[in-house]
Design an enzyme around this catalytic site. Structure first.
Site, short mmCIF file in Angstrom:
data_model
loop_
_atom_site.label_atom_id
_atom_site.label_comp_id
_atom_site.label_asym_id
_atom_site.label_seq_id
_atom_site.Cartn_x
_atom_site.Cartn_y
_atom_site.Cartn_z
N HIS A 83 0.75 -1.29 -0.07
CA HIS A 83 -0.10 -0.08 -0.12
C HIS A 83 0.73 1.30 -0.15
O HIS A 83 0.32 2.53 -0.29
CB HIS A 83 -1.16 0.06 1.04
N ASP A 219 1.26 -7.64 2.47
CA ASP A 219 1.14 -6.29 2.11
C ASP A 219 2.85 -5.74 1.90
O ASP A 219 3.42 -5.10 2.77
CB ASP A 219 0.68 -5.44 3.10
N SER A 645 4.26 2.43 8.39
CA SER A 645 3.65 1.18 7.39
C SER A 645 4.95 1.15 6.61
O SER A 645 5.82 2.04 6.19
CB SER A 645 2.85 1.71 6.17
N1 ARG Z 1 -4.86 0.83 7.76
C1 ARG Z 1 -3.44 0.67 7.19
C2 ARG Z 1 -2.77 2.12 7.54
O1 ARG Z 1 -3.35 3.05 8.06
C3 ARG Z 1 -3.65 0.43 5.86
C4 ARG Z 1 -4.19 1.28 4.77
C5 ARG Z 1 -4.16 0.79 3.39
N2 ARG Z 1 -5.20 -0.19 3.16
C6 ARG Z 1 -6.47 -0.07 2.85
N3 ARG Z 1 -7.44 -1.05 2.79
N4 ARG Z 1 -7.18 1.12 2.99
O2 ARG Z 1 -2.73 3.09 6.78
N1 GLU Z 2 -1.29 1.57 7.75
C1 GLU Z 2 -0.48 2.56 8.58
C2 GLU Z 2 0.26 3.47 7.44
O1 GLU Z 2 0.15 3.67 6.46
C3 GLU Z 2 0.07 1.94 9.39
C4 GLU Z 2 -0.73 1.28 10.44
C5 GLU Z 2 -1.14 2.22 11.78
O2 GLU Z 2 -1.48 3.53 11.45
O3 GLU Z 2 -0.48 1.92 12.68
O4 GLU Z 2 1.36 4.32 7.90
#
Ligand code: ARG
Ligand code: GLU
Length: 715
Positions: A83, A219, A645
């Site tokens: 991502h 991922d 991430s």
């Molecule tokens: N929650 C994770 C982070 O903040 C992954 C985000 C990307 N994936 C998604 N399905 N939106 O950013």
């Molecule tokens: N998915 C998050 C990012 O893109 C990391 C997960 C979180 O927020 O802990 O940085």
């Protein structure tokens, strides 16, 4: 027996108290190092950060501004999340080569794809420059003057402090302005795409599984950093060479168990761990619920359209993901803050704080901080809420308003910066806006708009609304705007921007959509923003003094870490299960079996590539499997946030064991209030990453470059 139980309890309390926090890598000596060793770390702080020899920090660049990566070979190969590489992968994709859907692998270096705009930034060294930044500040009386002086000092120091020609100086503020650190950095600009699994692996589970444990997402994606002949940063050039890193991570495929030590290094973006109880109460009861309601309405509409129309699904998939990501996090955060009684815990802390102030005889300096917070937050509440509504509705979720707001800013530019600035911005807007309209569907936006304008008019604080939104009929406003505004199509937009400056301004101001945006934006900049900024400035000053007092009045051994600010940090903990709810325990590991359990053929979130199914059926896991199963993801008590991430997850010896990519939903409140009971970060197991690279993609060339440590065979 009793004694042993007590001892155990004592040890448990000690251990659980030693987790949480995002620490500055150059300051780990002392408390952090001994905590880390207590938790099981086998290396020294000096191996994590050193200015005298290569250390782990030399292998952890910030990736593309908002993520983290790690170097895993002596030829500049780096690993980050799928991502995080998503937009770079998307940009390389064409109709013939859809790398998001099918994946991409460079089997030779010549096949690696230059990814213009992607950068990798390394930290060379960190220095405390607080005294220099604060020079001449104390004698100033107003907060605004102080802020300005600090900014001026920062600018001057950034330009004058020593660095090499190819490096940058960056000064960052810690502990709410009680400490300033200089980061000397090197930013590599020739970064090429090396490998990405298909989305059915890299984004498996997509939005449904996002923020959720158990997780089965592979991922990850691979890039390579290229440098000039001196190994320095350079713009893309065909004859650039693979970057020779000062350090890269060995990879351990020996496997991990519950309670093993882990640490994560990376660039966490923002946390607010030292807010007063009143502020947390506003997050829980006012701001999170309002933002969630707005996005909830938006997402329901998008989902309805996306499900029945494939073209709309393609147009809106990435917007949906973006809107849903914070939406889902806020819901989890609110629940977690309530469940962990964060407000009550803060109040208790504050009562103790007030006692300490009195005991230390510091009432004159610190005695009014908490009552100042009470006053400020009571005063800012409506302004902050109105600001949330404006940001969410106008600048983000109602697309016609967002595009109109760009034009509003254009008109503003004419009066603030003059005609040349206006023309320049107009030209950039005209060339860039095609991308926006390519993914714009007027029916979708119309439906979203009707809902959001109604929320705006009925739920945002009434006293600040522009008169057009007093007692509106949402349906009528919607018809009025969408039947008449030129903002609903690319041609209309171009028509509006056609002609000389005077004509353009006239046309804009005659457009129904623009008129509405302008009324809303004017009301915002007149009734909301100035007062918000004024109170907020007071809050910033109070928060700085509060932080200073906390630091001063706490024992030396207290675990007070600075809030995240997108600088390099280290967090550590243990691989650990958790209990989200009564009667429920989540195990810390998942396996490929879970992918097959979730498999829905043809589904855009849960489809599985045939090759992966075959490997699963043959249990063909190579050196990466464990006891006949393919490990996939795991959780631990590392304190992470957005920006982490792609961060390396390391074992007790500093070997790479995984890649951070998310947190568990029940623990997303860790941005405001960390609890070792339920806060967990989610990592993809490095063995799954290597299995996909090796067995699924057959990219042995990449495996050869890595330094892999296994119990089975030496490499
Ligand atoms: N929650 C994770 C982070 O903040 C992954 C985000 C990307 N994936 C998604 N399905 N939106 O950013
Ligand atoms: N998915 C998050 C990012 O893109 C990391 C997960 C979180 O927020 O802990 O940085």
């Amino acid at each position: 027996m009793k004694f042993f139980r007590l001892l155990l309890l004592f040890v448990f309390v000690q251990v659980s108290a030693q987790q949480g926090g995002m620490w500055i890598p150059s300051l780990l000596n002392g408390m952090n190092e001994s905590e880390m060793k207590n938790l099981g770390m086998k290396i020294s702080a000096d191996e994590i950060y050193s200015v005298n020899h290569s250390s782990m920090k030399d292998a952890v660049p910030q990736f593309d501004g908002g993520c983290t990566a790690e170097v895993i070979s002596d030829k500049g190969l780096i690993l980050t999340n799928h991502h995080c590489g998503y937009s770079a992968i998307q940009k390389q994709s064409t109709v013939e080569h859809d790398y998001l859907t099918d994946g991409f692998w460079a089997y030779k270096m010549q096949d690696e794809l230059p990814s213009a705009g992607v950068v990798a930034m390394f930290v060379v060294r960190i220095e405390d420059v607080t005294t220099k930044v604060m020079e001449g500040v104390a004698s100033l009386s107003s907060e605004a003057e102080k802020q300005k002086k600090i900014q001026d000092n920062i600018t001057a120091l950034t330009n004058s402090l020593p660095k090499e020609a190819w490096q940058e100086n960056k000064i960052k503020n810690f502990y709410d302005g009680n400490q300033y650190l200089l980061f000397v950095t090197e930013t590599y600009k020739d970064v090429r795409l090396v490998g990405a699994p298909p989305s059915s692996i890299g984004k498996f589970g997509s939005d449904t599984d996002n923020w959720v444990w158990p997780r089965h997402t592979g991922d990850f994606s691979l890039f390579r950093i290229y440098a000039d002949k001196n190994n320095h940063p350079a713009a893309y050039a065909a004859d650039n060479v693979p970057y020779k890193p000062k350090y890269f991570f060995p990879i351990s495929i020996k496997g991990i168990k519950e309670n093993d030590f882990t640490m994560v290094m990376g660039y966490p973006g923002t946390t607010t761990e030292y807010l007063p109880a009143v502020a947390v109460e506003q997050i829980v009861n006012t701001s999170d619920p309002a933002k969630v309601e707005i996005r909830d309405a938006t997402l329901k509409v998008l989902d309805r359209f996306m499900r029945k129309d494939n073209a709309i699904k393609i147009q809106y998939a990435s917007k949906y993901s973006r809107i849903a990501n914070a939406w889902k996090k806020w819901i989890g955060e609110t629940k977690g803050l309530k469940k962990s009684n964060a407000v009550a815990a803060k109040q208790k802390f504050e009562a103790a704080f007030q006692d300490k102030v009195i005991k230390a005889g510091k009432q004159a300096e610190y005695g009014n901080l908490l009552s100042d917070f009470e006053k400020n937050y009571a005063e800012i509440k409506d302004y902050a809420l109105a600001r949330d509504y404006f940001n969410e509705v106008v600048t983000r979720n109602a697309e016609i308003l967002s595009v109109g707001y760009k034009l509003y800013q254009l008109e503003q530019l004419l009066s603030t910066k003059g005609e040349q600035a206006f023309t320049d911005r107009k030209n950039t807007l005209s060339t860039g806006i095609g991308d926006f309209y390519k993914d714009y569907n007027v029916e979708v936006d119309r439906t979203v708009f009707e809902q959001l304008i109604n929320l705006y008019a009925t739920k945002s604080p009434k006293q600040f609304l522009p008169s057009v939104l007093n007692s509106i009929d949402a349906t009528k406003v919607t018809t009025d705007v969408f039947d008449n505004s030129k903002l609903t199509s690319l041609n209309g937009f171009k028509e509006l921007l056609d002609g000389d400056t005077k004509t353009i301004i006239e046309k804009l101001n005659n457009d129904k959509g623009y008129q509405l945006v302008k009324a809303m934006a004017d009301a915002y900049s007149k009734n909301i923003a100035p007062k918000y900024d004024e109170i907020n400035l007071r809050n910033i000053a109070t928060q700085r003094t509060y932080m200073k007092a906390i630091l001063e009045l706490s024992p030396k051994s207290a675990r007070i870490f600075p809030d995240a600010n997108s600088t390099l940090r280290v967090t550590y903990g243990k691989v650990k299960s958790y209990k989200p709810n009564d009667g429920v325990t989540y195990e810390p590991f998942t396996y490929l079996d879970g992918v097959m359990e979730k498999y829905i053929p043809g589904d855009y979130e849960f489809d599985v590539p045939q090759k992966l199914i075959d490997l699963y059926n043959q249990k063909d896991y190579g050196a990466y499997g464990s006891k006949g199963k393919m490990p996939l993801a795991f959780i631990a008590t590392n304190h992470t946030t957005g920006g982490n991430s792609g961060s390396p997850a390391l074992d007790a010896k500093g070997n790479l064991i995984g890649l951070n990519f998310d947190r568990v939903w029940e623990g997303t409140m860790s941005d405001v209030f960390y609890s070792p009971e339920i806060c967990r970060n989610i990592m993809v197991d490095i063995r799954y990453v290597l299995f996909v690279v090796d067995k699924f993609a057959g990219a042995e060339n990449l495996i050869q470059e890595m330094k892999i440590i296994s119990t089975k065979r030496k490499r």
